[in-house]
Design a protein around this motif. Structure first.
Motif, PDB file in Angstrom:
ATOM      1  N   GLN B  64      -0.029 -16.195   6.775  1.00 31.73           N
ATOM      2  CA  GLN B  64      -0.090 -17.241   7.782  1.00 31.73           C
ATOM      3  C   GLN B  64      -0.217 -18.593   7.116  1.00 31.73           C
ATOM      4  N   TYR B  92      -5.682 -10.625   7.564  1.00 30.93           N
ATOM      5  CA  TYR B  92      -5.582  -9.715   8.711  1.00 30.93           C
ATOM      6  C   TYR B  92      -4.861  -8.423   8.388  1.00 30.93           C
ATOM      7  N   ASP B  94      -3.177  -6.195  10.001  1.00 34.33           N
ATOM      8  CA  ASP B  94      -2.430  -5.723  11.171  1.00 34.33           C
ATOM      9  C   ASP B  94      -0.927  -5.820  10.897  1.00 34.33           C
ATOM     10  N   HIS B  97       0.754  -9.109   9.731  1.00 38.16           N
ATOM     11  CA  HIS B  97       0.365  -9.754   8.476  1.00 38.16           C
ATOM     12  C   HIS B  97       0.559  -8.870   7.247  1.00 38.16           C
TER      13      HIS B  97
END
Ligand SMILES: Nc1ncnc2c1ncn2[C@@H]1O[C@H](COP(=O)(O)OP(=O)(O)OP(=O)(O)O)[C@@H](O)[C@H]1O
Ligand SMILES: [Mg+2]
Lengths: 424, 127
Positions: B64, B92, B94, B97
Motif C-alpha cells: 500500500q 496486512y 489478506d 496485500h
C-alpha cells in the motif's frame, strides 16, 4: 375467624350476570368470578342482559358499555327503572368525560375502567355486595353542562363517591403503567445509545490499530537495528540520538492519534458555532488511512464560501462517521458479489444551496433496495449480519441531526450508489 | 547453512513509502548486500527498475503506497521479466496485500531475522 374469606357454600352461591359482547372478555371475566366461587350467568348484549336480569334476578350485574342492540347505559337505566335494587358495575374505557355523566345518569353503582386488575374488580364486587347501598333518589338534583349539553343528575352520594374513587384509582393505575412504560422506553433508548457507542468504539479501535501499525513497525525496527548496529560496530553517540529521536517521533505520532480519537469520543457539552468543512475534514483525516487500506478513496469537495453552523460538533462528526461506515460496508459487500470489482469511492461534499449548507455523502456501493429505503432510519433495521451491524447507526444519526440540532437527514439512491444529505 | 557472505553479490531494489521504515530496513540491507536502490512508491520503484534491470537481483516492496501501489508495480515488473524474484513486505495478511506470484510474503512488523532468511531462500543461497 372466616368472616373475611370468600368461601361460598354451594347452596348460597352468589349469582353475577355478565353482559359483554366480546366473547374473550366475557370468558376472561367469568373465569375470575368462578375462581372466587361466584355463579356466573352471561348475556351478549343489553337487550339479553335486561331479559336475563328479570329471569334470574342476579345479586350483581357487570356490564360492558359499547354493545350492539342496547348499550350498557340504556340497559342500566332499564334495569334500575324496574329492578332498582340490583347493583350494577359498568366496564368503560373512559375515553370521554361524558362517559362519567352517562354513567351517573343511568344510575350505575360503580365503574371499572378497562383494562382492570383482578383485585380492583373483586374489591368493588365485595364492596357492593356487603355494604347496604339503597339506591334511592336522594332528592338533590345536579345540573351539569358539558360539551354544549346539559345533564340532569340525581344519583345518590354513595354513587358519586364511588365513581370519584374509581376514577381516581384508575387514573393512578394508568399513571403507574405509563411511568413504567416511560421507564422501559428510556431504558431501551439508553441501551441503544450504549450499543452505538460500542460500535463507534469498535471502529475507533480498528482505526487506531491501523494508525499504529506503521509506528509500531518503525519502533520494532529501531530496536532490532540497535543490536545489528552494535554487531557492525556502528554505535556512536550520534547513532543513539538518532534512534532515540526516531522512537520519540513515533511515540508522539501514536499519542496524537489517541488524543484525536479521545477528543472525538467525548460528547460536545453545548451547541456552538463550528466550521462544517473543518469538522468533515477532521473525521476524514482520522479515518482515511483505514479506508484506503480497504481500497476505498474518501474525497472531499468543499464550497469556497464559509460554511459554519451552530450545533454539536462531535455528534456531527459521529453522524459523518456513521454515513461513511455505511458507505464502506455497501462498497465492500458489492465487491464481495460483483466481478469485476468496482473501485470504491466515497465523496463528501459541503455546498451552500439556496442559502442552506448541505453536507452530501455519496458512494458507489450499489445503493439501497427500493423496498427497504423507507425503513433504513428505523431503529434496529439492518440488512447486515449481526456481527457487522445492529441497525442503529442511521436511527441515531437521524435523532442527532433532526431532534438535537433541528436540521434534516434524508437518503436517496443515485446512479451506482446511495446519497445521504444533511440540510442545515 | 546460511552464509551471509554470499549476499555480497546481491543488488536489491527496496520500495517502501514510510521514510523511517525505508531508512531502517535499507540500513539493515546495506550492511549485507552489494547495493540497495531505494524508492518511496511503485512509480519510483518501476523507474529505477527499468533503468537498472540487469543489475537488480531482488525486489523487496511494500504494497500500500501512494502514486502507484506495490501490486501494480509487481505486475509491470513481471511483464518485463517474468522470472524476477520479489519479496512483499506488508502490514496486512489478506488477499489484497499478498500474492502467490512472489517468492515470499512477509507481514509487518518486520522481523529482520525473518527478512534475512527470506532473502537467502529466495536467492537460492539456502535449501
Ligand atoms: N450507503 C448505503 N448503501 C446501501 N445501503 C445502506 C447505506 N447506508 C445504509 N444502508 C442500509 O440501511 C441499513 C441501516 O443502516 P444503519 O446504519 O442504521 O445500520 P447498520 O449499518 O446495519 O448497523 P450499525 O448499527 O452498525 O450502523 C443498513 O443495514 C443497510 O441495509
Ligand atoms: Mg451503519
Amino acid at each position: 375467624m372466616y368472616g373475611s374469606e370468600r368461601i361460598n357454600v354451594e347452596a348460597e352461591k352468589t349469582k353475577i350476570l355478565i353482559v359483554e359482547d366480546s366473547i374473550t372478555q366475557a370468558v376472561f371475566l367469568r373465569r375470575i368470578l368462578q375462581r372466587y366461587n361466584y355463579e356466573v350467568i352471561m348475556a351478549e348484549d343489553g337487550l339479553r342482559g335486561d331479559e336475563k336480569a328479570r329471569e334470574t334476578s342476579p345479586s350483581l350485574i357487570i356490564s360492558d358499555v359499547n354493545m350492539p342492540q342496547m348499550n350498557g347505559y340504556e340497559m342500566c337505566k332499564k334495569v334500575k327503572g324496574s329492578l332498582g335494587d340490583i347493583p350494577i358495575i359498568l366496564l368503560t374505557v373512559l375515553s370521554d368525560p361524558a362517559d362519567i355523566i352517562h354513567g351517573l345518569e343511568c344510575g350505575a353503582d360503580n365503574f371499572l375502567m378497562k383494562p382492570y386488575s383482578e383485585e380492583s374488580l373483586i374489591s368493588r364486587i365485595d364492596n357492593l355486595l356487603t355494604t347496604a347501598r339503597p339506591h334511592v333518589n336522594t332528592g338533590f338534583e345536579v345540573e351539569l353542562a358539558l360539551g354544549g349539553s346539559t345533564y340532569k343528575i340525581n344519583s345518590g352520594r354513595h354513587q358519586i363517591l364511588n365513581l370519584l374513587v374509581s376514577t381516581y384509582e384508575t387514573t393512578l393505575q394508568q399513571q403507574r403503567q405509563l411511568s413504567e412504560e416511560t421507564k422501559q422506553r428510556m431504558e431501551k433508548e439508553r441501551l441503544l445509545v450504549q450499543q452505538s457507542k460500542m460500535a463507534e468504539m469498535g471502529s475507533m479501535i480498528t482505526a487506531i490499530a491501523h494508525q499504529w501499525r506503521q509506528p509500531l513497525n518503525a519502533i520494532s525496527l529501531v530496536a532490532q537495528d540497535l543490536d545489528d548496529a552494535y554487531k557492525f560496530g556502528e554505535i556512536s553517540e550520534e547513532f543513539i540520538t538518532e534512534a532515540k529521536d526516531t522512537i520519540l517521533g513515533q511515540v508522539d505520532f501514536m499519542t496524537k492519534t489517541v488524543d484525536d480519537f479521545c477528543g472525538f469520543l467525548r460528547p460536545s457539552k453545548e451547541k456552538k458555532l463550528f466550521d462544517i468543512k473543518k469538522a468533515a475534514a477532521d473525521i476524514v483525516s482520522m479515518f482515511q488511512p483505514y479506508f484506503s487500506r480497504g481500497g476505498i478513496s474518501l474525497n472531499l469537495h468543499f464550497a469556497e464560501t464559509d460554511a459554519s453552523a451552530t450545533g454539536y460538533p462531535n455528534e456531527f462528526k459521529q453522524v459523518i462517521l456513521n454515513l461513511i461506515n455505511n458507505a464502506k460496508d455497501a462498497i465492500l459487500s458489492a465487491n464481495g458479489k460483483a466481478a469485476p470489482k468496482i473501485k470504491g469511492r466515497i465523496d463528501i461534499e459541503v455546498a451552500v444551496i439556496e442559502g442552506k449548507i448541505n453536507v452530501i455523502v455519496r458512494d458507489n456501493g450499489g445503493g439501497i433496495d427500493d423496498n427497504l429505503i423507507g425503513q433504513i432510519f428505523e431503529p434496529y433495521f439492518t440488512t447486515k449480519e449481526s456481527s457487522k451491524g445492529t441497525g442503529i447507526g442511521l436511527s441515531l444519526s437521524k435523532t442527532i441531526i433532526e431532534t438535537n440540532m433541528g436540521w434534516s437527514l434524508t437518503a436517496r439512491n443515485i446512479e451506482g450508489g446511495a446519497e445521504f444529505r444533511i440540510e442545515i | 547453512m546460511i552464509n551471509e557472505a554470499d549476499l555480497k553479490t546481491v543488488t536489491v531494489l527496496y520500495v517502501e513509502d514510510d521514510d523511517y521504515i525505508r531508512q531502517l530496513v535499507a540500513r539493515f540491507l546495506k550492511r549485507r548486500v552489494a547495493k540497495v536502490y531505494e524508492a518511496a512508491n511503485g512509480r519510483e520503484g518501476l523507474d529505477i527498475y527499468l533503468a537498472n534491470s540487469d543489475e537488480i537481483n531482488l525486489v523487496i516492496t511494500d504494497i500500500q503506497m501512494p502514486v502507484m501501489g506495490g501490486m501494480a508495480m509487481i505486475d509491470a515488473i513481471h511483464k518485463l521479466k517474468e522470472s524476477q524474484t520479489i519479496i512483499i513486505t506488508t502490514a496486512y495478511n489478506d488477499e489484497f496485500h499478498t500474492s502467490n506470484k512472489v517468492c515470499r510474503n512477509i507481514i509487518k512488523p518486520i522481523d529482520t531475522e525473518e527478512l534475512l532468511e527470506g532473502i537467502m531462500f529466495c536467492m537460492g543461497l539456502k535449501e
